[in-house]
Scaffold this active site. Structure first.
Site, PDB file in Angstrom:
ATOM      1  N   HIS A  85       0.828  -1.210   0.000  1.00  0.00           N
ATOM      2  CA  HIS A  85       0.000   0.000   0.000  1.00  0.00           C
ATOM      3  C   HIS A  85       0.863   1.261   0.000  1.00  0.00           C
ATOM      4  O   HIS A  85       0.572   2.225  -0.701  1.00  0.00           O
ATOM      5  CB  HIS A  85      -0.912   0.026   1.239  1.00  0.00           C
ATOM      6  N   GLU A 130      -2.171 -14.986 -21.238  1.00  0.00           N
ATOM      7  CA  GLU A 130      -1.320 -15.071 -20.053  1.00  0.00           C
ATOM      8  C   GLU A 130      -1.008 -16.518 -19.679  1.00  0.00           C
ATOM      9  O   GLU A 130      -0.319 -16.786 -18.706  1.00  0.00           O
ATOM     10  CB  GLU A 130      -1.974 -14.331 -18.873  1.00  0.00           C
ATOM     11  N   ASN A 175       2.827 -10.397 -16.773  1.00  0.00           N
ATOM     12  CA  ASN A 175       3.084 -10.707 -15.361  1.00  0.00           C
ATOM     13  C   ASN A 175       2.825 -12.182 -15.071  1.00  0.00           C
ATOM     14  O   ASN A 175       3.612 -12.851 -14.411  1.00  0.00           O
ATOM     15  CB  ASN A 175       2.208  -9.840 -14.452  1.00  0.00           C
ATOM     16  N   ASP A 176       1.688 -12.694 -15.564  1.00  0.00           N
ATOM     17  CA  ASP A 176       1.368 -14.113 -15.357  1.00  0.00           C
ATOM     18  C   ASP A 176       2.042 -15.004 -16.398  1.00  0.00           C
ATOM     19  O   ASP A 176       2.488 -16.111 -16.080  1.00  0.00           O
ATOM     20  CB  ASP A 176      -0.147 -14.337 -15.391  1.00  0.00           C
ATOM     21  N   ARG A 194       6.208 -15.221  -8.947  1.00  0.00           N
ATOM     22  CA  ARG A 194       6.870 -13.916  -8.948  1.00  0.00           C
ATOM     23  C   ARG A 194       6.902 -13.273  -7.567  1.00  0.00           C
ATOM     24  O   ARG A 194       7.592 -12.287  -7.361  1.00  0.00           O
ATOM     25  CB  ARG A 194       6.224 -12.981  -9.968  1.00  0.00           C
ATOM     26  N   CYS A 201      -0.330  -5.583 -21.782  1.00  0.00           N
ATOM     27  CA  CYS A 201      -0.707  -4.783 -20.610  1.00  0.00           C
ATOM     28  C   CYS A 201       0.048  -5.208 -19.353  1.00  0.00           C
ATOM     29  O   CYS A 201      -0.278  -4.775 -18.254  1.00  0.00           O
ATOM     30  CB  CYS A 201      -2.214  -4.853 -20.378  1.00  0.00           C
TER      31      CYS A 201
END
Length: 571
Positions: free
Chosen positions: A190, A432, A455-456, A466, A503
């Site tokens: 956060h 992905e 990312n995936d 990751r 993306c």
């Protein structure tokens, strides 16, 4: 001897100021036997009520200054105080055992925190911090201890803390707080997210900031390199002042490109898009010259609440984004819950491996009431802008066909009832999963576009979580296996006359950008603050030159070879 600490650069920039140690108050909790149990319960109710009032006040400030998505973090804290599983046992123990409120609260909170921290899941470990932050606030009121108030800082400082809670970070005044450094945390914590929103330089995960930095010591926070310099020499300060000016000058140069198209040196246009989470994020997209929204993560509409969002709530959010983008494309990803993103109110069973489990499109195809509500809201909003819809986590052609069929069913129902729906909606999918990339030539016959979620894709292809530090070395965006899969997807799309975007984080990576240009990527979607640096870089690249080295890139054996090749060839 002057010290350097190495951490994670969570927010770019250079800060030089005196250290302000933001330390949590000492909460000494002793078990006591209480005579008047009803009075003790009233004392607890009052402490909870005071905490709620403070959190509401902070939430209102955050909503006003930073936007609704950041305020949702505080909304999640308020939910903690309304969670019967956490709070009811505290009242029960006061009633049945006659123990003091702060002791009963600590016991209940410790049980929850211990359970969440034991999970191999960064998102859930972050939720443990939320519970600790909120219950510490209540405990401080019970003990009559003053809670630190970062909003009262009135001179230029660098905040030093073990970690910064969302309520701490939300109160930081950019006029005085020039940066911060923490012992723990990562880019997804956060505090890191808030720092990037506030554009405050930050280094997290230093492990030793609080043990190494004294109150009032001069500190340099280098969010570009992920370094903290303690008690620097005058020469070092001068060096970093120059680096800071250089970075600010660079940002001013990038800002001149805000209204320019993204065109290579030899005149080839590519689209630079932004990833967003809420309608409030559109402001940053436009301020940074985004040509479109390449990924609208709709799960933020579902998170930090105690119920599913209504169709009307979703319609309003989608309509707002489409209208604000004023005809520019908006790619909306349907609900992607699961893995590291959970919705407690759905009461889904715990899974041994949630990243490979019941998530995203798999959940939506089974829980069709949730899926159809979202699709109706999207379809109703479609006439207010340039909407494109994509489905996440597609593994098989039949999954895509089923999801598209449900979408078209809802479209026909709306049209039959007289609701206006755009007839220009493109329907695409995320790539992905490695099997999807391998079968891209078949998927390309079915879709209007692909968006590659690196990312995936990277973690699934290299079988490396990751979030796991011990195998982080295998999270390799430039691994030739990844580049070959990306190339297969782009080539398959182009063969069918379709477009391919990306993306994942890789799309805004300066090393990856020339590689993706060589592979023919049409749309690069990234965080809004990465758009202008990427545009400046692309303007200096030749598309023809990039394409000419595609064969060489795809024939390499290691990630290191690829990185060295890019540095040698494009710099």
């Amino acid at each position: 001897m002057r010290s350097h600490l190495k951490g994670i650069g969570a927010s770019a920039g250079i800060a030089i100021a005196k250290a302000y140690r933001l330390e949590e108050p000492e909460l000494k909790i002793v078990k006591k036997n209480i005579g008047d149990r009803d009075a003790e319960k009233r004392r607890l109710e009052q402490a909870i009520s005071q905490s709620k009032a403070e959190l509401e006040k902070i939430k209102e400030y955050v909503n006003r200054e930073l936007g609704a998505d950041k305020a949702e973090i505080l909304a999640a804290h308020l939910l903690v105080l309304n969670d019967p599983e956490l709070i009811n046992p505290v009242f029960d123990r006061i009633s049945t055992e006659g123990v003091n409120a702060e002791f009963a609260l600590k016991e209940s909170a410790d049980r929850f925190v211990s359970m969440l921290e034991s999970m191999d899941n960064e998102y859930m470990r972050e939720r443990a911090k939320d519970i600790r932050d909120v219950t510490n606030r209540v405990t401080a009121h019970l003990l009559g201890v003053q809670i630190p108030d970062p909003s009262l800082i009135s001179e230029e400082v660098v905040i030093i803390a073990e970690d910064l809670t969302p309520s701490d970070t939300a109160q930081l005044n950019r006029r005085y707080v020039k940066g911060f450094a923490t012992d723990i945390g990562g880019r997804t914590s956060h505090s890191a997210i808030m720092a990037r929103t506030l554009e405050i330089p930050a280094v997290v995960g230093t492990k030793q900031a609080t043990s190494s930095i004294e109150y009032g010591a001069v500190v340099i926070v280098d969010g570009l390199e992920g370094e903290v310099i303690i008690d620097p020499s005058p020469e070092t300060i001068a060096q970093y002042e120059a680096k800071k000016v250089q970075y600010e000058t660079q940002k001013a140069e990038w800002a001149k490109l805000v209204h320019e198209p993204t065109v290579t040196k030899d005149g080839v246009h590519v689209e630079l898009a932004a990833n967003i989470g809420t309608p409030a994020d559109v402001k940053s997209v436009l301020e940074n010259g985004g040509e479109s929204v390449g990924l609208y993560r709709t799960e933020f509409l579902y998170m930090g609440k105690d119920r599913l969002p209504t169709e009307e709530e979703q319609f309003t959010a989608y309509k707002t984004v489409l209208e604000k983008m004023n005809g520019k494309p908006v790619v909306v990803r349907t609900l992607d819950i699961g893995g590291d993103k959970e919705l407690p109110y759905l009461n889904l069973p715990k899974e041994m491996n949630p990243f490979l489990g019941f998530r995203a499109i798999r959940l939506c195809l089974e829980e069709q009431a949730i899926f159809r509500t979202q699709l109706r809201a999207l379809l109703r909003a479609s006439s207010y802008g340039n909407l494109k819809i994509m489905f996440p986590m597609i593994a098989t052609v039949s999954e895509f066909r089923e999801a598209k069929s449900i979408l078209l069913e809802e479209k026909e129902k709306l049209l039959a009832s007289g609701v206006r729906v755009s007839d220009q909606i493109e329907i695409g999918m995320m790539v992905e999963i490695p099997s999807t990339a391998v079968m891209a030539d078949q998927f390309a016959k079915e879709v209007d576009f692909f968006s590659i979620g690196t990312n995936d894709l990277i973690q699934y292809t290299l079988a490396a979580d990751r979030m796991n530090e011990r195998v982080a070395y295998l999270y390799q965006p430039y691994n030739p296996a990844i580049l070959r899969l990306i190339s297969m997807v782009i080539d398959a799309a182009h063969k069918e006359g379709k477009w391919a975007g990306m993306c994942g984080e890789m799309a805004g990576d300066p090393i990856a950008i020339p590689l993706l240009l060589s592979l023919g990527l049409d749309e690069f979607s990234m965080s809004a603050t990465s758009i202008l640096p990427a545009r400046a870089q692309i303007k200096e690249l030749s598309s023809e030159h990039a394409i000419s080295v595609k064969g060489a890139v795809l024939s390499m054996k290691t990630s290191e070879e690829v990185i060295e090749f890019v540095k040698r060839t494009f710099n």
